[in-house]
Every structure is written in structure tokens, then in C-alpha cells.
Design a protein around this motif. Structure first.
Motif, short mmCIF file in Angstrom:
data_model
loop_
_atom_site.label_atom_id
_atom_site.label_comp_id
_atom_site.label_asym_id
_atom_site.label_seq_id
_atom_site.Cartn_x
_atom_site.Cartn_y
_atom_site.Cartn_z
N SER A 1 14.11 2.33 2.38
CA SER A 1 13.61 2.15 3.92
C SER A 1 13.67 3.58 4.50
CB SER A 1 14.57 1.16 4.66
OG SER A 1 14.47 -0.10 4.61
N GLY A 2 12.74 3.77 5.09
CA GLY A 2 12.46 5.10 5.81
C GLY A 2 11.46 5.90 4.90
N ARG A 3 11.25 5.62 3.74
CA ARG A 3 10.50 6.38 2.84
C ARG A 3 9.07 6.65 3.35
NH1 ARG A 3 10.33 6.88 -3.76
NH2 ARG A 3 8.63 8.44 -3.91
N GLN A 4 8.46 7.64 3.47
CA GLN A 4 7.23 7.98 4.01
C GLN A 4 6.23 8.52 2.84
OE1 GLN A 4 7.05 10.90 7.25
NE2 GLN A 4 7.49 9.35 8.81
N MET A 5 4.82 7.94 3.00
CA MET A 5 3.98 8.11 2.37
C MET A 5 2.72 8.56 3.17
SD MET A 5 4.27 5.22 -0.70
CE MET A 5 4.93 4.17 0.63
N ARG A 6 1.82 9.30 2.57
CA ARG A 6 0.73 10.04 3.36
C ARG A 6 -0.69 9.55 2.80
NH1 ARG A 6 0.11 16.46 3.94
NH2 ARG A 6 1.85 15.94 5.33
N LEU A 7 -1.47 9.18 3.72
CA LEU A 7 -2.87 8.89 3.58
C LEU A 7 -3.75 10.06 4.15
CD1 LEU A 7 -3.14 5.07 3.90
CD2 LEU A 7 -2.94 6.38 1.96
N GLY B 1 -6.97 14.03 11.38
CA GLY B 1 -5.39 14.14 10.92
C GLY B 1 -5.08 13.17 9.56
N ASP B 2 -3.74 13.14 9.41
CA ASP B 2 -3.56 12.16 8.38
C ASP B 2 -2.62 10.89 8.83
OD1 ASP B 2 -4.32 14.30 6.35
OD2 ASP B 2 -2.17 15.16 6.42
N MET B 3 -2.50 9.93 7.86
CA MET B 3 -1.72 8.71 8.57
C MET B 3 -0.59 8.54 7.46
SD MET B 3 -3.11 4.85 8.20
CE MET B 3 -2.03 3.15 8.16
N PHE B 4 0.69 8.28 8.24
CA PHE B 4 1.97 8.46 7.28
C PHE B 4 2.43 6.90 7.59
CE2 PHE B 4 1.44 12.80 8.53
CZ PHE B 4 1.89 13.52 7.67
N ILE B 5 2.60 6.41 6.23
CA ILE B 5 3.38 5.26 6.12
C ILE B 5 4.82 5.26 5.78
CG2 ILE B 5 3.08 3.05 4.87
CD1 ILE B 5 0.25 3.74 4.17
N GLU B 6 5.44 4.37 6.66
CA GLU B 6 6.84 4.35 6.54
C GLU B 6 7.26 3.15 5.99
OE1 GLU B 6 10.85 4.48 9.49
OE2 GLU B 6 9.40 6.18 9.92
N LEU B 7 8.00 2.92 4.94
CA LEU B 7 8.60 1.81 4.56
C LEU B 7 9.65 1.14 4.88
CD1 LEU B 7 8.17 2.45 0.64
CD2 LEU B 7 6.34 1.35 2.03
N ASN B 8 9.55 0.01 5.20
CA ASN B 8 10.76 -0.73 5.97
C ASN B 8 11.18 -1.96 4.89
OD1 ASN B 8 12.60 -1.43 7.91
ND2 ASN B 8 11.37 -2.99 8.86
N VAL B 9 12.05 -1.58 4.32
CA VAL B 9 12.65 -2.82 3.35
C VAL B 9 13.20 -3.96 4.04
CG1 VAL B 9 13.96 -3.23 1.20
CG2 VAL B 9 12.86 -1.13 1.44
N GLU B 10 12.81 -5.34 3.74
CA GLU B 10 13.18 -6.29 4.40
C GLU B 10 14.05 -7.07 3.63
OE1 GLU B 10 9.67 -8.48 5.58
OE2 GLU B 10 9.76 -7.73 7.78
N THR B 11 15.07 -7.57 4.51
CA THR B 11 16.16 -8.31 3.91
C THR B 11 15.76 -10.03 4.02
OG1 THR B 11 18.03 -6.74 4.36
CG2 THR B 11 18.73 -8.99 3.86
N PRO B 12 15.74 -10.51 2.85
CA PRO B 12 15.36 -12.16 3.01
C PRO B 12 16.24 -12.74 3.73
CG PRO B 12 16.01 -11.77 0.77
CD PRO B 12 16.14 -10.15 1.54
N VAL B 13 15.71 -13.69 4.47
CA VAL B 13 16.56 -14.86 5.24
C VAL B 13 16.38 -16.34 4.84
CG1 VAL B 13 16.96 -13.16 7.21
CG2 VAL B 13 14.98 -15.05 7.10
#
Length: 385
Positions: A313-319, A333-345
Motif C-alpha cells: 500500500s502506498g506504492r506509486q506508479m506514473r503515467l 503533466g503526469d498522472m500518479f497512481i497510488e496503490l491501496n491494498v484492501e483487506t478482504p471482509v
């Protein structure tokens, strides 16, 4: 005692131009004014000398006579009663009047006055500038748009064409200020100028005011305008529409309209300058095993993004180039994607069983869990020791 040379009195060289003479007098007037030299008893006399010199040198005919004959050019017509020869320099007895004339010559144009007895012309006053706040969506700021806005403003009266006078009548010269728009009062060495109370500075009064605008020359109206919003605008961007502000008084030029842009918040994207940031949820499995996901972009499309194996979680990737366009040209400009790893419920029994098995097998290769348990074990060992 012989009189000082007029050029020398004003600190000038002989043959100085009209602009140099005016500038020289202004400097001397400030330097020698009695109010600024209360401890110098000679200041008033020197100030009068500077005034007398300027009265001669500002007039082309008098200056030409002085350049040729010096002070003798104005001595022939002086009588025993202390009067002055027509066309000669003014005596000290009429100093206040002379200073008023000099003040008018130096500052009349700056203060808006009209010299030479040609008053009576209405003072056309520029209309006020207007501000309009326009809120746009982030997508519109990205693509740009043409938008129609309705602006309440003052427009020229159609009945009197901005003159303020009813049909068949004309504005007349103000009797109080004689068309100057200002009145003056003498206070010692100074001439105090203020706006004429009768015509409010317009220089004219209207006997038969227009029945539509009541003499104002303009009426309140909502004006519809088409505005082109360029791509790349952001909150605080200002767009100027020249001449679209309030109409001027008595046929004066219109003011300008300033449109201030506010870009609304977006539910998915956050903007910083020309870059966009987006948080994207991913499952534990995708984060651990890697894979590809599709993410929305501001232009309405979608882009495929590869998730590296073992992402946290929090890792960023750039487009690159998927951000906002530059308002004044240049790369987007660029687009930055930040991953949000979800915990299953709401796990099923089978899912619980698999996760427990996974947890047992992954204690040695869980980067966060391994370091955590090692820290806890070290803490307890130190307590026992």
C-alpha cells in the motif's frame, strides 16, 4: 541689488527647453516652499523669485525677450506706483494669484482641469471593472470549454445614447465650475481643488434628464456573454474581457470584466499544478502476485497499469502525459497512481482456512511481519535478561 539671472534662479542653463523649465521650477518650488523651511526667513523671498522667473520663462514671447535683453526687457514699462507692465513678470503684491496660475499650469492637466476658458465639455468617465466568479469541473479545466454567462451590469442607455439628456435637450455647462468639473479655493500659498458639488465632476448639468436612466446615461441590465475557457486553467486563473465591464458615464469607455476561475474538487483525482493523483484499490492477491489493472483517466478513457509482484500500500506508479495540459503551452503533466491494498471482509470458512494456511507458510517471507515478530522477540528476551 541686482536681480539674479532667471535661469540661475531655477538652477538651469540659458536656453533651457520648456520641459526643463517646468521641471526646474517644480524642484525649486518643493525645495524653497516656506512651509518646508520654517527656520529659514529667506525661503519665502527665494520662493517668490523662483515664481517670478518661471512666470517669464514659461511664456515663449517673454522668454525670447529675456534671452535677448535680460531684465531690461521688462523695466521700461514700470511706473512709480509699483504697477507692472502688461506682459511683464508679476509683482510680489499679487503673489497668491500668481502661484494659483502656476499651480494650474503645472498640475491642471494632471488634476483633470481644462485651461484656456474652453470649459463646458462633459467629462466622460470610464466604467467600473467587474468581477465574475466561475466554477468549472476538473474535466472542463482539462478539455477547455465555451460557456455562456449572465452578468448583471450597467449598460449604455438606449433612449439617450449615454448622454443622460432627454430627447431634444442637451447637457449645459455647469454654472458653478464653468465646465471644469472642479472648484478651487485659495488658502494662503495653496490652491485647494475639489470636485464640483453641483455637477459631481462631470462639467455639465442636465436640465431635462432622460426619463429612462434619470440622467445617468446608463441602466442596469443582465448581459449574456460567451466565454472561452482554455484548457489547463486552475483555481485562481483570471480571464479578462476588455470592454465588457460597466458602461462609462456620459459616453465614457466601458470597464473590463475579469472572470476568476475556481476548479471544483473531483471525487477521484486530486490535482497539484499540472499533475494528477489517484488512489486505486487492489486485492491482496493482485498485490502479492502482481498483474494488470485498468484505471480511469481524466480524458474519460482507461489505461492498463502493470502491478509489480509484492507491491505494498502506498506504492506509486506514473503515467506520463496523462495529467493536465499546460495553460501557456508546454508538456502536459503526469498522472500518479497510488496503490491501496484492501483487506478482504466477510470471509467464508474456506477462505479463512486458506488464509490461515497462507499465514503459517508466509511468516518467513513477510517483510513486515518477519521484522515485527523479530522485534517483539528481541524485546522479551531483553526483559528476561
Amino acid at each position: 541689488m541686482a536681480k539674479r539671472d532667471y535661469y540661475e534662479t531655477l538652477g538651469l542653463k540659458k536656453g533651457a527647453s520648456a520641459d526643463e523649465i517646468k521641471k526646474g521650477y517644480r524642484q525649486k518650488a518643493k525645495e524653497l516652499h516656506p512651509d518646508r523651511n520654517t527656520d529659514n526667513p529667506k525661503a519665502e523671498e527665494q520662493f517668490k523669485e523662483a515664481n517670478e522667473a518661471y512666470e517669464v520663462l514659461k511664456d515663449a514671447d517673454k522668454k525670447a525677450a529675456y534671452d535677448r535683453y535680460g531684465h531690461a526687457a521688462f523695466e521700461g514699462g514700470m511706473g512709480g506706483g509699483g504697477g507692472r507692465r502688461p506682459g511683464g513678470p508679476q509683482g510680489n503684491g499679487d503673489f497668491a494669484s500668481a502661484f494659483s496660475d502656476v499651480f494650474d499650469d503645472l498640475f491642471g492637466d494632471f488634476m483633470g482641469g481644462q485651461r484656456g476658458g474652453g470649459g463646458g465639455r462633459a467629462r466622460a468617465m470610464r466604467g467600473n471593472d467587474l468581477r465574475y466568479n466561475l466554477r468549472v469541473k476538473l474535466e472542463d479545466a482539462y478539455a477547455g470549454l465555451a460557456k455562456t454567462i449572465n452578468v448583471p451590469t450597467a449598460v449604455q442607455c438606449g433612449n439617450c445614447n449615454g448622454t443622460g439628456a432627454d430627447d431634444g435637450s442637451e447637457p449645459v455647462t455647469c454654472p458653478t465650475c464653468s465646465g471644469m468639473g472642479k472648484v478651487r479655493a485659495q488658502q494662503g500659498f495653496f490652491t485647494v481643488e475639489r470636485t464640483c458639488p453641483t455637477c459631481n465632476g462631470m462639467g455639465q448639468t442636465i436640465k431635462n434628464p432622460c426619463h429612462v436612466c434619470h440622467g445617468a446615461g446608463r441602466v442596469e441590465k443582465e448581459k449574456s456573454l460567451s466565454v472561452n475557457i482554455p484548457a489547463g486553467v486552475e483555481t485562481g486563473t483570471r480571464i479578462r474581457l476588455a470592454g465588457e465591464g460597466e458602461a462609462g458615464m456620459r459616453g465614457g469607455p466601458a470597464g473590463d470584466l475579469y472572470i476568476f476561475i475556481e476548479v471544483a474538487d473531483h471525487p477521484l483525482f486530486e490535482r497539484e499544478a499540472s499533475n494528477l493523483f489517484c488512489r486505486v484499490p487492489v486485492s491482496i492477491a493482485s498485490a502479492a502476485l502482481g498483474g494488470e489493472i485498468e484505471v480511469p483517466t481524466i480524458d474519460g478513457g482507461r489505461s492498463r497499469v502493470k502491478i509489480p509482484e509484492g507491491s505494498q500500500s502506498g506504492r506509486q506508479m506514473r503515467l506520463r502525459g496523462k495529467g493536465m495540459p499546460a495553460l501557456r503551452g508546454g508538456a502536459a503533466g503526469d498522472m500518479f497512481i497510488e496503490l491501496n491494498v484492501e483487506t478482504p471482509v466477510n470471509l467464508t470458512a474456506r477462505q479463512r482456512e486458506i488464509l490461515k494456511e497462507f499465514d503459517t507458510l508466509s511468516k518467513d517471507n513477510n517483510p513486515q511481519g518477519s521484522s515485527f515478530f523479530k522485534s517483539v522477540k528481541g524485546f522479551w528476551d531483553s526483559m528476561k535478561g
